[in-house]
Scaffold this active site. Structure first.
Site, short mmCIF file in Angstrom:
data_model
loop_
_atom_site.label_atom_id
_atom_site.label_comp_id
_atom_site.label_asym_id
_atom_site.label_seq_id
_atom_site.Cartn_x
_atom_site.Cartn_y
_atom_site.Cartn_z
N CYS A 2 0.84 -1.20 0.00
CA CYS A 2 0.00 0.00 0.00
C CYS A 2 0.88 1.25 0.00
CB CYS A 2 -0.86 0.08 1.26
SG CYS A 2 -1.58 -1.42 1.83
N ASP A 3 0.35 2.29 -0.55
CA ASP A 3 0.99 3.59 -0.43
C ASP A 3 -0.07 4.65 -0.65
OD1 ASP A 3 3.75 4.84 -0.09
OD2 ASP A 3 2.88 6.00 -1.74
#
Length: 193
Positions: free
Chosen positions: A69-70
């Site tokens: 995730c980012d």
């Protein structure tokens, strides 16, 4: 669940969100350089980093499903990072008052065993209230969101800073789009309920 599920993140916020799905997982910090590339669009930065995080962790877990995730926040197309300090958080919130900020939450599910990758960016738009300097100071002293993009935590007192939110998954604002993740997991044969 027969396959190991890994969250490639050290974020306590993402860990708490994934816990809601009531499936076993472990966390592993990917420890990568999160700097944007020259001329890279914010959503492209988030997508690239989510995939890099998953691939980095895959070296330790070659048979696992890995969630990368980012999140990149933008104001007028310019990236807004994690403030890190009180002074930077004050400046961020002052620049965002009365304005819309887009949070680009990228999600990647990487099957390390097969090399299959699913990736997507789920945007979420937040309009901030017209906040006084005193309100900004009061909020920051109470919640100290210095490790959050945009200097606010909507899952806490930061909700008082927000005038309006728009998006398909409120979890995307916190950094892990669960609705999209559930679909990705189902594509890998994992049913949540």
């Amino acid at each position: 669940m027969s396959v190991e599920l890994i969250l490639a993140s050290s974020s306590p916020f993402r860990r708490d969100l994934l816990t809601r799905l009531d499936i076993p997982f472990i966390c592993c910090s990917p420890d990568i350089d999160e700097s944007p590339l020259a001329n890279e669009k914010p959503e492209d930065t988030a997508l690239r980093l989510s995939q890099e995080k998953a691939r980095k962790v895959a070296a330790q877990y070659p048979h696992a499903l890995i969630i990368g995730c980012d999140q990149v926040a933008t104001l007028d197309g310019q990236q807004i990072g994690k403030p890190g300090t009180h002074a930077k958080a004050v400046r961020q919130l002052q620049s965002m008052r009365g304005r819309e900020v887009t949070f680009h939450s990228a999600l990647c599910l990487y099957n390390a065993a097969t090399g299959t990758i699913q990736a997507d960016v789920v945007p979420y738009v937040v309009e901030f209230r017209m906040l006084s300097d005193a309100q900004i100071e009061n909020y920051l002293h109470k919640e100290q969101p210095y490790n959050c993009a945009g200097s606010a935590k909507s899952e806490g007192l930061g909700i008082a800073l927000i005038a309006r939110m728009e998006g398909t998954d409120p979890n995307a604002l916190i950094g892990l789009p669960l609705i999209r993740l559930i679909t990705m997991l189902q594509n890998e044969g994992l049913t949540i309920i």
